[in-house]
Design an enzyme around this catalytic site. Structure first.
Site, PDB file in Angstrom:
ATOM      1  N   ARG A 105       0.968  -1.351  -0.001  1.00 14.00           N
ATOM      2  CA  ARG A 105      -0.148   0.157  -0.001  1.00 14.00           C
ATOM      3  C   ARG A 105       0.936   1.387  -0.169  1.00 14.00           C
ATOM      4  O   ARG A 105       1.793   1.353   0.947  1.00 14.00           O
ATOM      5  CB  ARG A 105      -0.746   0.084   1.329  1.00 14.00           C
ATOM      6  CG  ARG A 105      -1.793   1.114   1.322  1.00 14.00           C
ATOM      7  CD  ARG A 105      -2.962   0.624   2.288  1.00 14.00           C
ATOM      8  NE  ARG A 105      -2.375   0.675   3.604  1.00 14.00           N
ATOM      9  CZ  ARG A 105      -3.313   0.839   4.760  1.00 14.00           C
ATOM     10  NH1 ARG A 105      -4.548   1.329   4.727  1.00 14.00           N
ATOM     11  NH2 ARG A 105      -2.738   1.075   5.904  1.00 14.00           N
ATOM     12  N   THR A 109      -0.971   7.532  -1.052  1.00  8.70           N
ATOM     13  CA  THR A 109      -2.162   7.404  -1.858  1.00  8.70           C
ATOM     14  C   THR A 109      -3.099   6.406  -1.605  1.00  8.70           C
ATOM     15  O   THR A 109      -4.244   6.526  -1.767  1.00  8.70           O
ATOM     16  CB  THR A 109      -1.956   7.362  -3.383  1.00  8.70           C
ATOM     17  OG1 THR A 109      -1.412   5.814  -3.502  1.00  8.70           O
ATOM     18  CG2 THR A 109      -0.936   8.114  -4.079  1.00  8.70           C
ATOM     19  N   ASP A 201      -0.694  -2.507  12.864  1.00 10.58           N
ATOM     20  CA  ASP A 201      -0.037  -3.035  11.698  1.00 10.58           C
ATOM     21  C   ASP A 201      -0.140  -4.783  11.856  1.00 10.58           C
ATOM     22  O   ASP A 201       0.919  -5.212  12.269  1.00 10.58           O
ATOM     23  CB  ASP A 201       1.039  -2.588  11.314  1.00 10.58           C
ATOM     24  CG  ASP A 201       1.621  -3.078   9.576  1.00 10.58           C
ATOM     25  OD1 ASP A 201       1.540  -2.184   8.791  1.00 10.58           O
ATOM     26  OD2 ASP A 201       1.766  -4.104   9.390  1.00 10.58           O
ATOM     27  N   ASP A 204       3.639  -5.971  10.871  1.00 11.98           N
ATOM     28  CA  ASP A 204       4.481  -5.921  11.761  1.00 11.98           C
ATOM     29  C   ASP A 204       4.340  -6.722  13.107  1.00 11.98           C
ATOM     30  O   ASP A 204       5.312  -6.998  13.552  1.00 11.98           O
ATOM     31  CB  ASP A 204       4.500  -4.408  12.171  1.00 11.98           C
ATOM     32  CG  ASP A 204       5.121  -3.454  11.075  1.00 11.98           C
ATOM     33  OD1 ASP A 204       5.911  -4.033  10.195  1.00 11.98           O
ATOM     34  OD2 ASP A 204       4.946  -2.412  10.931  1.00 11.98           O
TER      35      ASP A 204
END
Ligand code: URA
Length: 210
Positions: A105, A109, A201, A204
């Site tokens: 990702r 944006t 995340d 992560d």
């Protein structure tokens, strides 16, 4: 499977998900919980698979016993976090073929960028279960499903751990034919596209990269 969204509210799943959300949970435990939840979700995702009968002989007598019918499944992991769901499902369905879609990702944006695509041949005849723990904006999930359809897949299900309403809406608009199965529907996305309250995340936390 007819509903577009299924939230699997099984107590075991909800309990394990709470442990995963807790920021004090270690990387090792997080991965283990994800594997366990993936197997419980797989139970739901595969509950209506077609069956056929096979003649077998038990130690007592012959019988017609149920076995899975037709072509095998394809599991597709959306890298990298999808691998955390893939492992558990593959343990349950070891004969499934496996594919990978690499999308990251763009943090500015929030749009998906493809860097890898490798899937089994003959997706046309298979049930394809795409896995990614987080359905956030839905942009990368919808893009991954686009790629799978371009590769021939016609019967696709999307399995995730957490979904945001925005992601569910995006998937419904882009792929109304793809049922979404999740352990929870959270409140919203923040300005960076993270699920709130979420779990942070997923990649992560799974791989200890932050
Ligand atoms: N991806 C993640 O890992 N977490 C989020 O909250 C959103 C996308």
């Amino acid at each position: 499977m007819s509903d577009h969204l299924t939230v699997v509210k099984h107590p075991l799943i909800q309990h394990k998900l709470t442990l995963m959300r807790d920021e004090a949970t270690s990387t090792n435990h997080f991965r283990q919980l994800l594997r366990e939840i993936s197997q419980l979700l797989a139970y739901e995702v595969t509950r209506d698979l077609p069956m056929e009968e096979k003649r077998i002989k038990t130690p007592m007598q012959e019988m017609d016993a149920p076995v899975l019918a037709g072509r095998k499944l394809a599991l597709v992991s959306i890298l990298r976090a999808g691998n955390g769901l893939l492992d558990g499902v593959l343990e349950l369905i070891p004969s499934a073929r496996v594919g990978f879609v690499g999308l990251y990702r763009d943090e500015e944006t929030l749009q998906p960028v493809q860097y890898y695509f490798k899937v089994p041949e003959t997706l046309e005849d298979r049930l394809v279960i795409a896995v990614d723990p987080m359905l956030a904006t839905g942009n990368s999930s919808a893009a991954a499903i686009d790629l799978l359809k371009q590769a021939g897949a016609r019967n696709i299900r999307f399995m995730c751990l957490l979904a945001a309403p925005e992601g569910v809406a995006r998937m419904k608009e882009a792929h109304p034919d793809v049922p979404v199965i999740t352990a929870a529907l959270d409140e919203k996305l923040n300005e960076k596209g993270y699920i709130i309250p979420g779990l942070g995340d997923a990649g992560d936390r799974m791989f200890g990269t932050k």
